[in-house]
Structure formats: structure tokens, C-alpha cells
Write an enzyme that holds these catalytic residues in place. Structure first.
Site, PDB file in Angstrom:
ATOM      1  N   GLY A 165      50.726  -0.543 -32.689  1.00 53.05           N
ATOM      2  CA  GLY A 165      50.116  -0.084 -33.297  1.00 53.05           C
ATOM      3  C   GLY A 165      49.356  -0.037 -33.364  1.00 53.05           C
ATOM      4  N   GLU A 168      51.344 -10.671 -32.623  1.00 50.81           N
ATOM      5  CA  GLU A 168      50.278 -10.793 -31.736  1.00 50.81           C
ATOM      6  C   GLU A 168      51.014 -10.194 -30.116  1.00 50.81           C
ATOM      7  OE1 GLU A 168      46.933  -9.683 -32.071  1.00 50.81           O
ATOM      8  OE2 GLU A 168      47.371 -10.180 -34.508  1.00 50.81           O
ATOM      9  N   CYS A 220      38.495  11.128 -31.890  1.00 55.96           N
ATOM     10  CA  CYS A 220      37.107  10.252 -32.526  1.00 55.96           C
ATOM     11  C   CYS A 220      36.647   9.752 -31.752  1.00 55.96           C
ATOM     12  CB  CYS A 220      37.718  10.066 -33.798  1.00 55.96           C
ATOM     13  SG  CYS A 220      37.128  11.422 -34.664  1.00 55.96           S
TER      14      CYS A 220
HETATM   15 ZN    ZN Z   1      38.914  11.119 -35.880  1.00 55.47          ZN
END
Ligand code: ZN
Length: 193
Positions: A26, A99, A190
Site C-alpha cells: 500500500g 520496506e 488528487c
Molecule cells: Zn483526494
């Protein structure tokens, strides 16, 4: 709490009878390391042994411990190359790698080898970099894994579900271990703005 299909296996009589790879992936701030720590804690409660690894390059907070953004930490071994993992792992160990996007291609064979040797291998890492591209060898590991849990953050701009990591600070390489303030989680809309 995300559903983890791998945990179904742990309900079987002998969870050590077969190995597998499970991936927790993620964006940043999606809780990957916290989920890894949650799974490690369950392993420890069951008195199974676990070896925890992270790349030496990731020194944001601590040299070898894995540390989530909420500062819930676990002791670990910092390594330069994925192949070193093999030298630390003993029979019956569960192997946790945090990681994982920072390791070179050796990480693929290491995960396969360990799972074939009947180890449970838990791999956590960023699936995409701050340009939205697949990160390191995470795609290959995800393809080989029996289980993949994709976690999501909340978009810093609009509050919708976020799957991308947006870099707010300048850096030249995707291997830029920045402070939290250098990044934010963003939704697709975004992120593309
Ligand atoms: Zn957004």
C-alpha cells in the site's frame, strides 16, 4: 482491521507444515508496518519464532528496528543485501521483511526459497513510488505470493481513500528516505493534479 486470509492457515492443526508468501502493501501512511507488527505479535503469542529484517538503507527512525509511523516498534536485523536473510534464518522461523521495495532482485529468489523451505514469509512494502510507478521488485513478489493485502490511507487533500504516495519535497531518486513531511497519501484524483 484488514482481513488477512493467511490467518486461516494458522487455524490449522500444524501451521508449520507448509510455507507461503504473504504481502502487505500500500501507500505510505496506510498502516503496513503496523499490520506487520500485528501479525508478528500473534506469532510471538503462539510461541513461534520470527526473524525480522529491513534494508539498512531505511534509517528514518532506527537502524535495525522496524518502526511504524505510530512508533510501535519491533527489534530487527538491518541488512545490505537480501541474500543475507538466508544466513540468519533457522528451521521453523517465520520471516518478516519490512520496506521490501528497497531490496534488489535477489529478494525474489530469497522469498521463494524460504517459502519452499516451509517458512511463512511476511513481506511488507510500498507497492508504488512517489511517481505512481511499481516500486522495486514488489510486483514480482506480489505475483508469487499466496496472499496479498493492499492497505489504503486517507487522502491528505480530500479525505477519500488513498492508494498513492505524493512527494511534497524535491528529491532526485525514488529511493529517497524522507521524513513524513516529505510525503502525503493521496487518492488518484488528487495525485494526478
Ligand atoms: Zn483526494
Amino acid at each position: 482491521m484488514p482481513y488477512s486470509p493467511s490467518e486461516d492457515y494458522l487455524l490449522q492443526e500444524n501451521p508449520n507444515h507448509l510455507g507461503w508468501i504473504e504481502v502487505i502493501c500500500g501507500s505510505m501512511f496506510s498502516g503496513k508496518t503496523e499490520e506487520l507488527i500485528r501479525r508478528i505479535n500473534r506469532v510471538l503469542i503462539a510461541k513461534q519464532t520470527v526473524k525480522i529484517f529491513k534494508p539498512a538503507i531505511d534509517t528514518r527512525y532506527h537502524k535495525s528496528d522496524i518502526v511504524s509511523h505510530s512508533e510501535n516498534s519491533k527489534g530487527g536485523i538491518a541488512i545490505e543485501n537480501a541474500a543475507e536473510i538466508i544466513t540468519y534464518v533457522k528451521q521453523g522461523d517465520i520471516v518478516a521483511i519490512d520496506e521490501a521495495q528497497f531490496f534488489n532482485s535477489e529478494i525474489i529468489d530469497v522469498c521463494q526459497h524460504l517459502a519452499n523451505q516451509k517458512h511463512r514469509v511476511i513481506v511488507a512494502g510500498l507497492d508504488t513510488d512517489s511517481k505512481g510507478r511499481p516500486f522495486g521488485f514488489m510486483p514480482q513478489i506480489m505475483a508469487m505470493a499466496e496472499f496479498v493485502s493492499k492497505l489504503h490511507a486517507i487522502c491528505s487533500v480530500c479525505g477519500n481513500m488513498a492508494a498513492f504516495t505524493y512527494r511534497t519535497a524535491e528529491a532526485t531518486s525514488s529511493i529517497f528516505i524522507g521524513a513524513d513531511e516529505a510525503y502525503e497519501a493521496r487518492c488518484r484524483n488528487c495525485f494526478n493534479k
